[in-house]
Design a protein around this motif. Structure first.
Motif, PDB file in Angstrom:
ATOM      1  N   PRO A  13       0.639  -3.300  -6.782  1.00 27.01           N
ATOM      2  CA  PRO A  13       0.288  -2.333  -5.720  1.00 27.01           C
ATOM      3  C   PRO A  13      -1.118  -2.559  -5.199  1.00 27.01           C
ATOM      4  CG  PRO A  13       1.253  -1.233  -7.630  1.00 27.01           C
ATOM      5  CD  PRO A  13       0.975  -2.645  -8.045  1.00 27.01           C
ATOM      6  N   ALA A  14      -1.287  -2.410  -3.894  1.00 33.16           N
ATOM      7  CA  ALA A  14      -2.611  -2.571  -3.282  1.00 33.16           C
ATOM      8  C   ALA A  14      -3.435  -1.303  -3.399  1.00 33.16           C
ATOM      9  CB  ALA A  14      -2.460  -2.958  -1.814  1.00 33.16           C
ATOM     10  N   GLY A  15      -2.818  -0.219  -3.855  1.00 34.89           N
ATOM     11  CA  GLY A  15      -3.505   1.054  -3.987  1.00 34.89           C
ATOM     12  C   GLY A  15      -2.699   2.178  -3.376  1.00 34.89           C
ATOM     13  N   VAL A  16      -3.284   3.365  -3.408  1.00 36.86           N
ATOM     14  CA  VAL A  16      -2.643   4.558  -2.855  1.00 36.86           C
ATOM     15  C   VAL A  16      -3.580   5.185  -1.827  1.00 36.86           C
ATOM     16  CG1 VAL A  16      -1.793   6.885  -3.350  1.00 36.86           C
ATOM     17  CG2 VAL A  16      -1.323   5.021  -4.965  1.00 36.86           C
ATOM     18  N   PHE A  17      -3.049   5.466  -0.638  1.00 32.76           N
ATOM     19  CA  PHE A  17      -3.801   6.229   0.358  1.00 32.76           C
ATOM     20  C   PHE A  17      -3.156   7.606   0.435  1.00 32.76           C
ATOM     21  CE2 PHE A  17      -4.831   7.842   4.572  1.00 32.76           C
ATOM     22  CZ  PHE A  17      -6.192   7.603   4.628  1.00 32.76           C
ATOM     23  N   LEU A  59       0.868  -1.176   0.000  1.00 32.53           N
ATOM     24  CA  LEU A  59       0.000   0.000   0.000  1.00 32.53           C
ATOM     25  C   LEU A  59       0.904   1.223   0.000  1.00 32.53           C
ATOM     26  CD1 LEU A  59      -2.760   1.418   0.293  1.00 32.53           C
ATOM     27  CD2 LEU A  59      -2.465   1.231   2.778  1.00 32.53           C
ATOM     28  N   ILE A  60       0.672   2.136  -0.920  1.00 31.18           N
ATOM     29  CA  ILE A  60       1.510   3.324  -1.063  1.00 31.18           C
ATOM     30  C   ILE A  60       0.856   4.496  -0.338  1.00 31.18           C
ATOM     31  CG2 ILE A  60       2.582   4.912  -2.718  1.00 31.18           C
ATOM     32  CD1 ILE A  60       2.365   2.514  -4.754  1.00 31.18           C
ATOM     33  N   LEU A  61       1.633   5.193   0.456  1.00 29.06           N
ATOM     34  CA  LEU A  61       1.136   6.307   1.264  1.00 29.06           C
ATOM     35  C   LEU A  61       1.759   7.618   0.808  1.00 29.06           C
ATOM     36  CD1 LEU A  61       1.693   4.623   4.755  1.00 29.06           C
ATOM     37  CD2 LEU A  61      -0.409   4.569   3.391  1.00 29.06           C
ATOM     38  N   CYS A  62       0.962   8.702   0.840  1.00 32.39           N
ATOM     39  CA  CYS A  62       1.470  10.028   0.509  1.00 32.39           C
ATOM     40  C   CYS A  62       0.514  11.077   1.067  1.00 32.39           C
ATOM     41  CB  CYS A  62       1.622  10.198  -1.014  1.00 32.39           C
ATOM     42  SG  CYS A  62       0.040  10.230  -1.901  1.00 32.39           S
ATOM     43  N   THR A  63       0.901  12.337   0.954  1.00 34.57           N
ATOM     44  CA  THR A  63       0.001  13.445   1.291  1.00 34.57           C
ATOM     45  C   THR A  63      -0.815  13.797   0.058  1.00 34.57           C
ATOM     46  OG1 THR A  63       1.606  15.131   0.633  1.00 34.57           O
ATOM     47  CG2 THR A  63       1.680  14.373   2.940  1.00 34.57           C
ATOM     48  N   PRO A  64      -1.877  14.577   0.205  1.00 30.64           N
ATOM     49  CA  PRO A  64      -2.660  14.986  -0.970  1.00 30.64           C
ATOM     50  C   PRO A  64      -1.812  15.747  -1.993  1.00 30.64           C
ATOM     51  CG  PRO A  64      -3.910  15.409   1.025  1.00 30.64           C
ATOM     52  CD  PRO A  64      -2.529  15.010   1.470  1.00 30.64           C
ATOM     53  N   GLU A  65      -0.783  16.456  -1.515  1.00 28.49           N
ATOM     54  CA  GLU A  65       0.050  17.256  -2.412  1.00 28.49           C
ATOM     55  C   GLU A  65       1.082  16.421  -3.163  1.00 28.49           C
ATOM     56  OE1 GLU A  65      -1.767  19.453   0.768  1.00 28.49           O
ATOM     57  OE2 GLU A  65      -0.249  17.862   0.903  1.00 28.49           O
ATOM     58  N   GLN A  66       1.281  15.173  -2.747  1.00 26.44           N
ATOM     59  CA  GLN A  66       2.350  14.362  -3.344  1.00 26.44           C
ATOM     60  C   GLN A  66       1.821  13.128  -4.073  1.00 26.44           C
ATOM     61  OE1 GLN A  66       4.789  14.251   0.387  1.00 26.44           O
ATOM     62  NE2 GLN A  66       6.448  14.928  -0.942  1.00 26.44           N
ATOM     63  N   THR A  67       0.590  13.221  -4.553  1.00 28.33           N
ATOM     64  CA  THR A  67       0.035  12.074  -5.277  1.00 28.33           C
ATOM     65  C   THR A  67       0.827  11.762  -6.541  1.00 28.33           C
ATOM     66  OG1 THR A  67      -1.535  13.577  -6.349  1.00 28.33           O
ATOM     67  CG2 THR A  67      -2.311  12.378  -4.411  1.00 28.33           C
ATOM     68  N   PHE A  79      -8.679   1.344   5.208  1.00 26.00           N
ATOM     69  CA  PHE A  79      -8.333   1.234   3.791  1.00 26.00           C
ATOM     70  C   PHE A  79      -7.342   0.090   3.588  1.00 26.00           C
ATOM     71  CE2 PHE A  79      -6.039   2.217  -0.074  1.00 26.00           C
ATOM     72  CZ  PHE A  79      -7.011   2.709  -0.926  1.00 26.00           C
ATOM     73  N   LEU A  80      -6.349   0.023   4.468  1.00 25.73           N
ATOM     74  CA  LEU A  80      -5.325  -1.016   4.369  1.00 25.73           C
ATOM     75  C   LEU A  80      -5.956  -2.407   4.474  1.00 25.73           C
ATOM     76  CD1 LEU A  80      -1.910  -0.999   6.256  1.00 25.73           C
ATOM     77  CD2 LEU A  80      -3.327  -3.039   6.204  1.00 25.73           C
ATOM     78  N   LYS A  81      -6.831  -2.591   5.444  1.00 24.80           N
ATOM     79  CA  LYS A  81      -7.457  -3.898   5.655  1.00 24.80           C
ATOM     80  C   LYS A  81      -8.279  -4.318   4.443  1.00 24.80           C
ATOM     81  CE  LYS A  81      -7.726  -3.529  10.717  1.00 24.80           C
ATOM     82  NZ  LYS A  81      -8.626  -3.323  11.890  1.00 24.80           N
ATOM     83  N   SER A  82      -8.987  -3.358   3.858  1.00 24.69           N
ATOM     84  CA  SER A  82      -9.838  -3.694   2.711  1.00 24.69           C
ATOM     85  C   SER A  82      -9.029  -3.946   1.444  1.00 24.69           C
ATOM     86  CB  SER A  82     -10.843  -2.566   2.461  1.00 24.69           C
ATOM     87  OG  SER A  82     -10.180  -1.379   2.068  1.00 24.69           O
ATOM     88  N   SER A  83      -7.798  -3.425   1.403  1.00 29.28           N
ATOM     89  CA  SER A  83      -6.972  -3.566   0.196  1.00 29.28           C
ATOM     90  C   SER A  83      -6.220  -4.883   0.134  1.00 29.28           C
ATOM     91  CB  SER A  83      -5.960  -2.423   0.131  1.00 29.28           C
ATOM     92  OG  SER A  83      -4.935  -2.602   1.105  1.00 29.28           O
ATOM     93  N   GLY A  84      -6.064  -5.541   1.268  1.00 32.12           N
ATOM     94  CA  GLY A  84      -5.310  -6.790   1.293  1.00 32.12           C
ATOM     95  C   GLY A  84      -3.808  -6.588   1.202  1.00 32.12           C
ATOM     96  N   ALA A  85      -3.336  -5.408   1.530  1.00 28.09           N
ATOM     97  CA  ALA A  85      -1.906  -5.102   1.433  1.00 28.09           C
ATOM     98  C   ALA A  85      -1.090  -5.952   2.399  1.00 28.09           C
ATOM     99  CB  ALA A  85      -1.675  -3.623   1.735  1.00 28.09           C
ATOM    100  N   ASP A  86       0.130  -6.310   1.957  1.00 25.53           N
ATOM    101  CA  ASP A  86       1.029  -7.080   2.821  1.00 25.53           C
ATOM    102  C   ASP A  86       2.267  -6.278   3.218  1.00 25.53           C
ATOM    103  OD1 ASP A  86       2.507  -6.994   0.491  1.00 25.53           O
ATOM    104  OD2 ASP A  86       2.609  -9.170   0.206  1.00 25.53           O
ATOM    105  N   SER A  87       2.265  -4.977   2.864  1.00 27.04           N
ATOM    106  CA  SER A  87       3.409  -4.132   3.182  1.00 27.04           C
ATOM    107  C   SER A  87       3.028  -2.678   2.943  1.00 27.04           C
ATOM    108  CB  SER A  87       4.622  -4.504   2.314  1.00 27.04           C
ATOM    109  OG  SER A  87       4.273  -4.476   0.936  1.00 27.04           O
ATOM    110  N   LEU A  88       3.927  -1.773   3.370  1.00 28.97           N
ATOM    111  CA  LEU A  88       3.692  -0.338   3.235  1.00 28.97           C
ATOM    112  C   LEU A  88       4.885   0.325   2.558  1.00 28.97           C
ATOM    113  CD1 LEU A  88       2.619   0.036   6.945  1.00 28.97           C
ATOM    114  CD2 LEU A  88       1.035   0.326   5.016  1.00 28.97           C
TER     115      LEU A  88
END
Length: 361
Positions: free
Chosen positions: A62-66, A36-44, A84-93
């Motif tokens: 990728p499991a998605g972007v939060f 799961l990829i994480l960022c701020t709204p300004e760094q999408t 969001f993480l739980k619903s995405s099935g991500a195995d890492s960050l």
């Protein structure tokens, strides 16, 4: 030499130019395939870049972007990200950004046990520490746990090339603050002091050029190297007055993180100066133009960097000074000089007003 204890954190670091391309290899090393990829709204846009890089790795999806990481890691954002993480099935960050994004990655990692690959784009240094600051109910609280430390860090100098001059300056001074407190930390040791002084020298020498010539790759590399060292120092020793003040001001009054550290640093150092003469001497040697006076050296550096010096410029009201002093002294961190509420109030008032630091308290 005095007795000391030293612990080496198990953290892998990849440093260089173009190292973003190594993200898939690092994920393979961690034996994960759905980050799961994480960022701020300004760094999408940077998260999308990471997403493309990840997709290039064999067997990785990728499991998605939060994209909602927020300054001071508010609890409600962490809760939303966790769902969001739980619903995405991500195995890492994979976090990409500054302290806000790294903080969210830490908050999720410590709650889930998932491996966390951090890709910093500023000089904040959070990626090198097992420390997490979270804001709940209007107050920022910190905790330290080895499980909070990211599993691996990729430093790519290329990602810092577009960091605005102003943010480069404050982010860099934020990093310097980590090492300054490391020099007089209660659990400090000679190894951390060596790293602290090297980090301070690297940043103090490079930041003025970074601000004046943001596209200079050599000085950008030197600054990122210094920030790495300073972050490592913070990750291995305790915090004192400077960080307590910044946590209070940032968490309770929603003041910007790096800018607050920049404003507070010379004033907190000035308060502690009478109790740490040897540290002041070493620090003066690490700051260009200090003439043997570390506080003077910091004032010179901040002038060169053209940063704002008053918290009032970021929305803090004068009537907030008393409340800030109350919060900051309620449960104080260990500090080399005893905490006196009236004098801490004056330190905060000077930070609010934007005065030059002076050691007269």
């Amino acid at each position: 030499m005095s007795s000391f204890e030293y612990n080496q954190a198990p953290l892998r670091v990849v440093f260089g130019s173009g190292t973003l391309a190594k993200v898939p290899a690092e994920l393979h090393r961690l034996k994960v395939s759905k980050p799961l990829i994480l960022c701020t709204p300004e760094q999408t846009f940077q998260a999308e870049k990471i997403e493309e890089v990840v997709k290039s790795g064999e067997g990785i999806t990728p499991a998605g972007v939060f994209p909602k990481a927020t300054m001071h890691t508010p609890g409600h954002i962490t809760d939303e990200a966790l769902e969001f993480l739980k619903s995405s099935g991500a195995d890492s960050l994979v976090s990409i950004g500054g302290g806000s994004t790294t903080g969210l990655g830490k908050a999720l990692a410590v709650r889930t046990g998932l491996p966390h690959l951090s890709v910093p784009t500023t000089y904040a240094g959070s990626e090198m520490t097992p420390i997490l600051g979270e804001t709940v109910g209007g107050e920022k609280r910190t905790r330290s746990d080895p499980k909070i430390l990211p599993t691996a860090v990729i430093y790519d100098v290329d990602l810092t090339m577009t960091l605005p001059s102003g943010l480069s300056a404050t982010s860099g001074v934020n990093a310097i603050a980590h090492s300054v407190e490391g020099l007089y930390a209660q659990n400090g040791n000679p190894i951390m002091s060596l790293m602290a002084l090297e980090g301070i020298r690297s940043l103090a020498a490079s930041l003025p050029t970074v601000v004046a010539t943001p596209s200079d790759v050599h000085t950008r590399s030197q600054a990122l190297y210094g920030a790495w060292l300073c972050g490592a120092v913070l990750g291995n020793v305790g915090m004192a007055l400077h960080h307590k003040l910044c946590h209070t001001l940032g968490g309770s009054f929603n003041l910007p993180h790096a800018e607050t550290h920049t404003i507070v640093l010379p004033h907190a150092l000035a308060y502690n100066a009478p109790a740490i003469p040897e540290v002041m001497h070493k620090l003066a040697d690490a700051l260009p133009g200090s003439d043997g006076d570390a506080i003077h050296g910091l004032n010179i550096l901040l002038t060169k960097l053209k940063v704002k010096r008053g918290l009032k410029e970021f929305g803090m009201k004068e009537e907030d000074v008393d409340k800030a002093a109350e919060i900051a002294t309620r449960n104080p961190y260990w500090n080399p000089r005893d905490i006196e509420k009236d004098k801490i109030r004056e330190v905060i008032r000077r930070c609010w007003a934007g005065e030059e630091a002076r050691a007269d308290l």
